[in-house]
Motif scaffolding. Structure first.
Motif, PDB file in Angstrom:
ATOM      1  N   GLY A   1       0.805  -1.216   0.000  1.00 23.93           N
ATOM      2  CA  GLY A   1       0.000   0.000   0.000  1.00 23.93           C
ATOM      3  C   GLY A   1       0.837   1.265   0.000  1.00 23.93           C
ATOM      4  N   VAL A   2       0.226   2.341   0.441  1.00 26.25           N
ATOM      5  CA  VAL A   2       0.894   3.638   0.555  1.00 26.25           C
ATOM      6  C   VAL A   2       1.027   3.934   2.040  1.00 26.25           C
ATOM      7  N   SER A   3       2.243   4.066   2.496  1.00 21.06           N
ATOM      8  CA  SER A   3       2.492   4.257   3.926  1.00 21.06           C
ATOM      9  C   SER A   3       2.039   5.635   4.402  1.00 21.06           C
ATOM     10  N   ASP A   4       1.704   5.705   5.683  1.00 21.32           N
ATOM     11  CA  ASP A   4       1.360   6.996   6.293  1.00 21.32           C
ATOM     12  C   ASP A   4       2.531   7.958   6.210  1.00 21.32           C
ATOM     13  N   GLU A   5       3.736   7.431   6.337  1.00 17.72           N
ATOM     14  CA  GLU A   5       4.934   8.281   6.284  1.00 17.72           C
ATOM     15  C   GLU A   5       5.073   8.961   4.921  1.00 17.72           C
ATOM     16  N   VAL A   6       4.972   8.180   3.853  1.00 16.38           N
ATOM     17  CA  VAL A   6       5.126   8.733   2.500  1.00 16.38           C
ATOM     18  C   VAL A   6       3.971   9.675   2.171  1.00 16.38           C
ATOM     19  N   TYR A   7       2.759   9.256   2.480  1.00 19.43           N
ATOM     20  CA  TYR A   7       1.599  10.095   2.188  1.00 19.43           C
ATOM     21  C   TYR A   7       1.642  11.381   3.019  1.00 19.43           C
ATOM     22  N   GLY A   8       1.944  11.241   4.305  1.00 19.26           N
ATOM     23  CA  GLY A   8       2.000  12.410   5.180  1.00 19.26           C
ATOM     24  C   GLY A   8       3.063  13.413   4.771  1.00 19.26           C
TER      25      GLY A   8
END
Length: 151
Positions: A102-109
């Motif tokens: 998926g898309v990590s919270d770290e990258v998205y944030g």
């Protein structure tokens, strides 16, 4: 050479829908250089020679340097990309490889912090659009530099 009928001929309405998605992305205000970086990086990951060749050539025509094009697969180690571009590339990779966690919270944030929510969503839609084109071109076995109605 492939004997597959082009998607554009067999399902012109579906092909037109992907073109409309492309038009939508263009209307979001996504920077043209950012979008080319997205298109090149996603096409590298997806293995789409047709799209990779086309977008690398277009990027050069827009003034993107050869070094910035060549270094995209190693962008983490290169100091030639801005923090915003690095956030875009990280998001591009995770959206393209979404089945791998998926898309990590770290990258998205980080993308949201640097780019804002609307621009981040425009990046995501840009990745979705080029990924659709990659899948069509790969499935249709469109050759690099093909002289067809795909461009």
């Amino acid at each position: 050479m492939s004997h597959r009928k082009p998607t554009s001929e067999l399902t012109p309405n579906a092909f037109a829908a992907v073109r409309e998605l492309e038009k939508y992305v263009a209307s979001t205000g996504l920077d043209k250089v950012h979008y080319k970086l997205i298109k090149i990086r996603a096409s590298q990951i997806n293995g789409c020679g047709f799209c990779l060749d086309m977008h690398a050539r277009q990027a050069r025509e827009m003034g993107v340097t050869e070094q910035r094009i060549y270094m995209l697969s190693a962008w983490r180690e290169a100091n030639i990309y801005t923090e915003e571009e690095k956030a875009i590339l990280a998001l591009t990779e995770q959206v393209t490889l979404i089945s791998q966690g998926g898309v990590s919270d770290e990258v998205y944030g980080k993308a949201v912090a640097l780019l804002g929510e609307e621009y981040t969503k425009a990046v995501v839609m840009g990745v979705v659009a080029i990924s659709a084109w990659n899948r069509i071109m790969i499935t249709d076995e469109v050759a690099v530099n093909a002289v067809e109605s795909y461009v």
